[in-house]
Design a protein around this motif. Structure first.
Motif, PDB file in Angstrom:
ATOM      1  N   HIS A  20      -3.030   6.792 -10.485  1.00 15.78           N
ATOM      2  CA  HIS A  20      -1.719   6.783 -10.836  1.00 15.78           C
ATOM      3  C   HIS A  20      -1.460   7.495 -12.322  1.00 15.78           C
ATOM      4  N   ASP A  26      -8.865   4.194  -9.600  1.00 11.00           N
ATOM      5  CA  ASP A  26      -7.676   3.375  -9.625  1.00 11.00           C
ATOM      6  C   ASP A  26      -7.068   3.995 -11.143  1.00 11.00           C
ATOM      7  N   HIS A  46      -7.776   7.528  -5.625  1.00  9.68           N
ATOM      8  CA  HIS A  46      -6.907   6.718  -6.223  1.00  9.68           C
ATOM      9  C   HIS A  46      -6.451   6.877  -7.655  1.00  9.68           C
ATOM     10  N   HIS A  57      -9.675  -0.660  -4.150  1.00  6.31           N
ATOM     11  CA  HIS A  57     -10.074  -1.335  -5.152  1.00  6.31           C
ATOM     12  C   HIS A  57     -10.776  -2.681  -4.936  1.00  6.31           C
ATOM     13  N   LYS A  87       0.324   3.502   1.976  1.00  9.78           N
ATOM     14  CA  LYS A  87      -0.238   2.502   0.955  1.00  9.78           C
ATOM     15  C   LYS A  87       0.739   1.071   1.162  1.00  9.78           C
TER      16      LYS A  87
HETATM   17 ZN   LIG Z   1      -3.773   1.795  -7.690  1.00 10.65          ZN
END
Ligand SMILES: [Zn+2]
Length: 449
Positions: A60, A310, A58, A237, A149
Motif C-alpha cells: 500500500h 502488506d 502486496h 496475509h 481484491k
Molecule cells: Zn493490505
C-alpha cells in the motif's frame, strides 16, 4: 544497448545453471553457453547468483487509509524495495466515490510513471456494480488486469462485502479468468469480540478485538464460496496456523492460493503487550508465540504460495498521535525493504533452503498469480530483463523496512545479502547496493490505460 552476463549461477525455471544471459533493450534475448556478442558490454558475474527480479505482491503506497496519508509514495517505497532486488511492486486501486474504476487506475498510474524506481502493477477493488461498472471491469480485464481484491471487514471504510454479495461477485468474476484476493476476517466475530473489551488504551486489546477465529471462519466461508462458484480465490496475509491448514486442505482440490507476511513469521503479540505496542498495530494483528512458531514451520514446509509484506507504512507522528485508543491507531506496518533479506534469513539461513526457494515464492509464483508471467518472474528468452545479481555472504548491512520516518518493526536487524546489480527492463538501476540514478526513476505502471 546490450549486456552479456557471464559466469554467474543463473536461476532458471527448472533450477540453477551455469549459463550466460544476453540482454538487448528491455528484454532477455538469449540464454546459453559461450554466447557470441561482439557489441555487448560484458558483465562478469562469477561467484554471483543471477535471479529474476523479485516481486512484492502486496503493498500500500501513495494513498489515504482511514483518512491518514501513508508514509510512502511509490517513489520512496520503490526505492527501499529496489535496493533489495525487487523489480515489481503490486499495489491497490480502490474505486472512489467520484470516479469510475478505470479513472482511478489512471490516477494511480500517474503516481507511478516516472516516480517509481521499479515497475508497479495493481490489484483492483471496484466498489459499485451497476452494469456500466461491469463494462468498465471487463475493459480493464481486456487490458491485462487479472486480480481483484475484496474485504470481509472494514465497514467504516466502505470496503466490507457480505458473503452474499461476495457470492454474486465470485460467480460473475469466475467467468472472466481472474483471481480474487480476499482479506479474511469475519465481521460478525470481530464485532462480538469488540463488545467484550472495556479498555482500548493498551495495544494488546487490538489483538483481542481481532481474534484468530475471525480469520479462520472467514477463510472457511471464502473457500466454500470459491468451490461453489468455481472462482480462483487467493487469501491475503494469512496470520493463523489454523487458517493456513484450512487453505492447505482446500488447495488439494485446486483453486485456492495464499500468502503470508514476514511479520507473522518473525514477530509475536508480546510486542503489543510491551510499552509502545501501538507501533506494531496492523490487521490481522500479530499473534501468539505458539502460533508464530507454527507459521514458521508451515512456511518452511512450503504452505504459502508467496510471501508479501502488506507494506502499509504510517509516519511515526501519525502512529503516536492516536496511540491512546487502538480503535484510532492507523492499521499497518512497513515491510517492503525487508521482504527479501528477512525471507532469505528465515528460509535459506535458518531452514537450509536454497535461493531457488526465493525465486519460486518471491518471483515466479507472484508473477503467475498476478497474471504477469512470463513477462515477469522468470529468466527466459522474451521476458523483461529484470534481474538481480547478488552474493549471499556479504558483510552485514542494516535492513530498512522503509526509508521514510516510520517505526521500523525490524530495527537493528542486518542482512549478509550483497545486492551487486539490479536490472529493470535491461537498465542497471542498482549497483553495489546503491541506486545508479536516484534522480530518474524509470519504473512504470504495467497496464497503462
Ligand atoms: Zn493490505
Amino acid at each position: 544497448m546490450s549486456t552479456l552476463i557471464t559466469g554467474g549461477t543463473v536461476y532458471l525455471d527448472d533450477g540453477p545453471a551455469q549459463v550466460d544471459v544476453l540482454i538487448e533493450g528491455e528484454h532477455i534475448v538469449a540464454i546459453g553457453h559461450g554466447l557470441q556478442t561482439p557489441h555487448a558490454e560484458v558483465l562478469p558475474a562469477n561467484g554471483l547468483a543471477v535471479l529474476p527480479g523479485m516481486i512484492d505482491f502486496h503493498v500500500h503506497m501513495d494513498d489515504l487509509i482511514g483518512g491518514v496519508p501513508l508514509a510512502d509514495s511509490y517513489r520512496t517505497g520503490s526505492q527501499a524495495a529496489t535496493l533489495t532486488g525487487i523489480t515489481t511492486l503490486i499495489g491497490f486501486v480502490t474505486q472512489s466515490a467520484e470516479h469510475s474504476l478505470s479513472q482511478d487506475v489512471h490516477i494511480a498510474s500517474d503516481k507511478v510513471n516516472n516516480q517509481s524506481f521499479c515497475d508497479v502493477g495493481f490489484h483492483l477493488t471496484p466498489t459499485r456494480f451497476a452494469e456500466h461498472d461491469w463494462g468498465d471491469i471487463e475493459d480493464l480485464i481486456a487490458r491485462g488486469f487479472r486480480t481483484f481484491k475484496f474485504y470481509t471487514t472494514y465497514k467504516r471504510a466502505g470496503l466490507y462485502q457480505s458473503y452474499e454479495s461476495l457470492r454474486t461477485l465470485f460467480a460473475r468474476l469466475s467467468t472472466l479468468n481472474v483471481r480474487i484476493l480476499v482479506h479474511c476476517e469475519d465481521e460478525d466475530i470481530l464485532q462480538r469480540a469488540e463488545a467484550f473489551i472495556t479498555n482500548f488504551s493498551s495495544a494488546i486489546s487490538h489483538a483481542r478485538r481481532r481474534p484468530p477465529e475471525a480469520e479462520v471462519t472467514a477463510i472457511e466461508k471464502i473457500i466454500a464460496l470459491a468451490e461453489a462458484t468455481n472462482a480462483k480465490a487467493h487469501i491475503v496475509h494469512v496470520s493463523t496456523a489454523e487458517g493456513t491448514r484450512t487453505i492447505q486442505r482446500a488447495a488439494v482440490k485446486g483453486g485456492v492460493t495464499c500468502e503470508t507476511a514476514p511479520h507473522y513469521l518473525l514477530l509475536n503479540d508480546d510486542l503489543l503487550a510491551a510499552p509502545n505496542g501501538h507501533r506494531w498495530i496492523c490487521s490481522p494483528p500479530l499473534r501468539s508465540e505458539m502460533n508464530r512458531a507454527h507459521m514458521e514451520d508451515l512456511a518452511a514446509g512450503g504452505a504459502f504460495d508467496i510471501f508479501a509484506t502488506d507494506h502499509c507504512a504510517f509516519m511515526r507522528t501519525d502512529k503516536d498521535a492516536r496511540k491512546d485508543d487502538v480503535r484510532n491507531i492507523p492499521n499497518g506496518i512497513p515491510g517492503v525493504g525487508t521482504l527479501v533479506p528477512l525471507m532469505h534469513e528465515l528460509l535459506c539461513i535458518k531452514h537450509g533452503k536454497t535461493l531457488d526457494e526465493l525465486r519460486i515464492r518471491l518471483s515466479r509464483n507472484p508473477a503467475q498469480l498476478a497474471g504477469l508471467y512470463p513477462r515477469k518472474g522468470t529468466i527466459q528468452v522474451g521476458a523483461d530483463a529484470d534481474l538481480v545479481l547478488l552474493a549471499e555472504n556479504g558483510s552485514p548491512r542494516t535492513i530498512r523496512a522503509s526509508l521514510s520516518d516510520v517505526w521500523d518493526p525490524y530495527a537493528g536487524r542486518t542482512t549478509t545479502l550483497d545486492v551487486r546489480h539490479v536490472f529493470l527492463r535491461g537498465r542497471e538501476v542498482v549497483h553495489n547496493n546503491r541506486l545508479t540514478d536516484a534522480d530518474h526513476p524509470r519504473g512504470k505502471a504495467l497496464y497503462v490505460i
